[in-house]
Design an enzyme around this catalytic site. Structure first.
Site, short mmCIF file in Angstrom:
data_model
loop_
_atom_site.label_atom_id
_atom_site.label_comp_id
_atom_site.label_asym_id
_atom_site.label_seq_id
_atom_site.Cartn_x
_atom_site.Cartn_y
_atom_site.Cartn_z
N GLN A 101 0.95 -1.20 0.11
CA GLN A 101 -0.07 0.07 -0.11
C GLN A 101 0.85 1.38 -0.06
O GLN A 101 1.92 1.03 0.36
CB GLN A 101 -1.09 -0.14 1.27
CG GLN A 101 -1.74 -1.27 1.54
CD GLN A 101 -2.44 -1.20 2.80
OE1 GLN A 101 -2.45 -0.14 3.53
NE2 GLN A 101 -3.19 -2.34 3.13
N GLU A 121 1.98 7.70 9.37
CA GLU A 121 1.80 6.43 10.49
C GLU A 121 3.06 5.94 10.98
O GLU A 121 4.12 6.26 10.58
CB GLU A 121 0.82 5.61 10.00
CG GLU A 121 1.44 4.77 8.80
CD GLU A 121 0.47 3.72 8.24
OE1 GLU A 121 -0.73 4.07 8.38
OE2 GLU A 121 1.23 2.80 7.60
N HIS A 179 4.61 0.29 1.66
CA HIS A 179 4.68 -0.46 2.88
C HIS A 179 3.81 -1.73 2.80
O HIS A 179 2.67 -1.54 2.05
CB HIS A 179 4.43 0.41 4.05
CG HIS A 179 2.95 1.02 4.03
ND1 HIS A 179 2.71 2.21 3.71
CD2 HIS A 179 2.06 0.55 4.66
CE1 HIS A 179 1.53 2.39 3.58
NE2 HIS A 179 1.06 1.37 4.45
N ARG A 199 -3.98 0.64 -2.85
CA ARG A 199 -3.31 -0.86 -2.89
C ARG A 199 -2.66 -0.85 -4.37
O ARG A 199 -3.35 -0.58 -5.28
CB ARG A 199 -4.23 -1.80 -2.80
CG ARG A 199 -4.88 -2.23 -1.66
CD ARG A 199 -5.55 -3.59 -1.51
NE ARG A 199 -6.67 -3.30 -2.27
CZ ARG A 199 -8.00 -3.21 -1.87
NH1 ARG A 199 -8.31 -2.60 -0.71
NH2 ARG A 199 -9.09 -2.98 -2.79
#
Length: 325
Positions: A101, A121, A179, A199
């Protein structure tokens, strides 16, 4: 009337995906529904698609969005310019490798048909099976053309930078970083409050009807940061407070780890704090409130209006503290 500040317990929102299992229950003590394959526990969230419900005290039954509407400064603090809680805390139980992703940054996400925040994140590894792998960034020298060719040939893994983590490791994933989390990982994730994911590869998997999942290859190539290179494990940095280590400091959030001390202080700084215990037990002593016990997997939110909180740690307990810079 503004309520007296107290630690807010939120009801987790469980997400059912085929890559999940029962570790949220067996290792983190979550009371999962009997039916389903439970992959995620959204601990603290205020997003148009999902909102946490407060489970304790005088605000029980209200959503974080309702409290923000009625008392934004009380909950989020004067330094928060967002109209809603800008961070999201979740746990992920990865029993299968997740799709490869990438997430957009804020400017791109705001141009979508359903505008959203971007998604920077960080992952904190709660548990890792032997040889469990995650992928963080592209290998050095991978160009947009090379990745595009790999996406068409189904050989994207050759472009990805692998990391073999152990419990206690932390990986920072800025927006634009390719990642994937691998099988055998139990992860606490702190991120911007975004639900936007592109994706670009799903390991050539197909469903029972022989059909692959939808991919977002064009959008992925538009938002990938090809200058970012491979990511590595974060090196914890000492702070002025004993027992507090800085794992991540970026423009979107700060992530600290607390432990290895019998007690410490937290909060009272005009900021909200999202707290979770990947290893319990921990006791919070808030001004004018009953002690709050955090077992493994428990999470709370401290409103910005909260005074300083005393914390006691049992042996080997770990507390993650997430807040705005």
């Amino acid at each position: 009337m503004t309520p007296t500040p107290y630690p807010l317990r939120l009801k987790p929102l469980f997400r059912d995906y085929l890559w999940g299992g029962r570790n949220l229950e067996t290792k983190l003590g979550k009371k999962l529904p009997a039916d389903g394959v439970w992959a995620e526990s959204w601990e603290i969230i205020d997003h148009p698609e999902h909102q946490s419900l407060i489970a304790n005290g005088e605000l029980a039954g209200k959503t974080l969005r309702e409290v923000t509407r009625d008392a934004p400064g009380w909950l989020l603090g004067e330094n928060c310019t967002s109209p809603a809680l800008p961070l999201l805390l979740k746990y992920l139980d990865c029993q299968r490798v997740l799709s490869v992703q990438v997430h957009p940054e804020d400017a791109y996400a705001q141009t979508m048909s359903s505008p959203d925040l971007g998604k920077t994140e960080a992952w904190y590894i709660v548990a890792a099976e032997p040889d469990a792998v995650l992928y963080a960034g592209l290998k050095g020298g991978v160009t947009q053309a090379a990745l595009g060719e790999a996406m068409q040939s189904g050989d994207v893994e050759a472009c990805l930078h692998p990391i073999y983590p152990i419990a206690g490791d932390c990986v920072f994933i800025p927006a634009g970083t390719v990642h994937a989390l691998g099988a055998g990982l139990l992860v606490a994730e702190i991120q911007q409050a975004s639900n936007t994911t592109f994706r670009l590869f799903d390991w050539n998997r197909v469903d029972a009807n022989g059909q692959p999942r939808a991919l977002h290859q064009r959008q992925s190539l538009e938002v990938i940061d090809f200058t970012g290179g491979p990511r590595e494990l974060q090196v914890p940095q000492a702070t002025e407070q004993a027992g507090r280590e800085r794992l991540v400091s970026c423009e979107k959030f700060v992530l600290d780890r607390l432990g290895d001390v019998p007690r410490c202080q937290l909060g009272g700084d005009g900021r909200f704090h999202l707290l979770t215990a990947p290893a319990g037990g921990i006791t919070l002593f808030a001004p004018g409130d009953e002690p709050v016990e955090l077992s493994v997997g428990d999470s709370v939110m401290l409103p910005a209006a909260m005074g300083e909180v005393a914390i006691e740690f049992s042996a080997a307990a770990v507390l993650l503290d997430m807040y705005l810079p």
